[in-house]
Design an enzyme around this catalytic site. Structure first.
Site, mmCIF file in Angstrom:
data_model
loop_
_atom_site.group_PDB
_atom_site.id
_atom_site.type_symbol
_atom_site.label_atom_id
_atom_site.label_comp_id
_atom_site.label_asym_id
_atom_site.label_seq_id
_atom_site.Cartn_x
_atom_site.Cartn_y
_atom_site.Cartn_z
ATOM 1 N N CYS A 162 -0.595 4.058 2.509
ATOM 2 C CA CYS A 162 -0.347 4.250 3.714
ATOM 3 C C CYS A 162 1.269 4.023 4.160
ATOM 4 O O CYS A 162 1.444 5.233 4.425
ATOM 5 C CB CYS A 162 -0.058 2.857 4.401
ATOM 6 S SG CYS A 162 -2.051 2.217 3.480
ATOM 7 N N ASP A 163 2.349 3.340 2.858
ATOM 8 C CA ASP A 163 3.685 3.616 3.367
ATOM 9 C C ASP A 163 4.763 4.458 2.983
ATOM 10 O O ASP A 163 5.878 4.892 3.008
ATOM 11 C CB ASP A 163 4.338 2.427 3.542
ATOM 12 C CG ASP A 163 3.294 1.367 4.722
ATOM 13 O OD1 ASP A 163 2.522 2.175 5.861
ATOM 14 O OD2 ASP A 163 3.075 0.467 4.142
ATOM 15 N N CYS A 197 0.832 -1.052 0.457
ATOM 16 C CA CYS A 197 -0.107 0.132 0.252
ATOM 17 C C CYS A 197 0.642 0.985 0.151
ATOM 18 O O CYS A 197 0.637 1.777 1.035
ATOM 19 C CB CYS A 197 -1.099 -0.183 1.081
ATOM 20 S SG CYS A 197 -2.246 0.987 1.341
#
Ligand code: NAP
Length: 336
Positions: free
Chosen positions: A138-139, A135
């Site tokens: 997200c990261d 993801c």
């Protein structure tokens, strides 16, 4: 004997939550089994810009947290756990969770969604969450100034690469063939981005690093005819190279979470998606009383708003099916 519920919903993403809101408002007192990614895939994204009613966009986590609150307001109960098995043989469904807890229900809505596919290569288990991610939204921000690799050739891979190009020094997309699966518009955006490079006919065979250091590199194999890993397994010579990296992202599609249905009469397609039956209840499977909604049964649209729509349909189908069963029971009692 344990209590027999009217409706149990497996999954708490948009499909499960929509089903919960509708079932709760119909006084069916649904129990929602959270699953191992409570809130579903939207919790892995930042802003959702195409969900109707939010002209400025809405945070994915905010959207599902609000949905949960809405369902709870009407009486839905949430239970932490993962469905491990369902027995479809009896008069009611027997559901067993990984915690060992069991539930019984007349109608069962499966909205367990899909999870990111992984490669299964050495290093993966240790490094997932430590520089290896499924993801980028997200990261991605952890990779400011890094050289990162994105694996995949579809729209998700293009989207992840474009997002990562805002942070990383260099983004390389490794695709196992030399033709992208991505749509032309997404592919062109990636081609036009100076930070993004492509490694064609290339696959990752090992990821290097440690939980402490994160990802430090990967071993990749290449062959001019594509699918190098298959070729390597067949004894064909491939080019092998170790590259230095600060992060690695998988964008190789999703697999529906249906393993717990494999030994049941519920029909799955060759990729594991639930197939609904041809009946008056659009979302019902071949097993009467067992309904499916969202990404677990939809390999095509896979959008938050369509998942919500399917959840609504499954809840209404379950409600109508329960009413029809009750009417049949009453008629049989009168006849007897
Ligand atoms: P996808 O279209 O199924 O693409 C998956 C990619 O991963 C393919 O290029 C595939 O290679 C590769 N792949 C699969 N297994 C692999 C493996 N074991 N090793 C190496 N490579 C592997 O999945 P997606 O990109 O997640 O997209 C899913 C759906 O969502 C699509 O309908 C897509 O259009 C949509 N979507 C749209 C947008 C957008 O428009 N903004 C963004 C994201 C997703 P092959 O090509 O060789 O099979």
């Amino acid at each position: 004997m344990s209590e027999v519920h009217e409706v149990i919903i497996a999954g708490s993403g948009v499909a499960g939550l929509s089903a919960a809101v509708y079932s709760a408002r119909a006084d069916l007192e649904p129990i929602v089994i959270d699953g191992n990614e409570p809130g579903g895939q939207l919790t892995l994204t930042t802003d959702v810009e195409n969900y109707l009613g939010f002209p400025e966009g809405v945070g994915g986590t905010e959207l599902v947290m609000n949905g949960r609150e809405q369902a709870e307001r009407f009486g839905a109960e949430f239970h932490r756990g993962l469905v491990e098995a369902v027995d479809t043989d009896g008069e009611v469904f027997d559901i067993r969770l990984n915690s060992g807890d069991t539930f019984q229900t007349k109608a069962f809505i499966v909205a367990t969604g899909a999870s990111a596919r992984t490669l299964g290569v050495p290093g993966e288990d240790e490094l997932m969450g430590n520089g290896l991610s499924t993801c980028a939204t997200c990261d991605g921000a952890f990779h400011r100034g890094d050289d990162v690799l994105v694996v995949g050739g579809g729209d998700s891979a293009m989207e992840e690469a474009l997002f990562l190009s805002k942070f990383a020094d260099s983004v390389t997309v490794a695709h196992r063939r030399e033709e992208l699966r991505a749509s032309e518009i997404m592919a062109n955006r990636a081609f036009e981005n100076d930070t993004i490079d492509f490694r064609w006919n290339t696959e990752v065979t090992e990821i290097h690093g440690s939980a402490e250091e994160g990802v430090t590199g990967a071993t990749v194999v290449s062959h001019p005819d594509g699918h190098p890993k298959e070729k390597q397994a067949d004894g064909v010579d491939v080019t092998e190279e170790r590259i230095d990296l600060g992060g690695l992202f998988y964008a190789i599609g999703h697999v529906p979470n249906t393993r717990f249905l494999e030994d049941t009469p519920v029909v799955l397609d060759e990729r594991g998606y639930i197939q609904t039956a041809d009946s008056e209840y659009e979302t019902m499977t071949q097993v009467p009383g067992l309904f499916a909604a969202g990404d677990v049964m939809d390999p095509v649209y896979q959008q938050a708003i369509t998942a919500g729509g399917f959840g609504t349909m499954a809840s209404l189908d379950a409600e109508w099916w329960l009413e029809d069963q009750a009417a049949k029971d009453r008629a049989e009692t009168v006849e007897a």
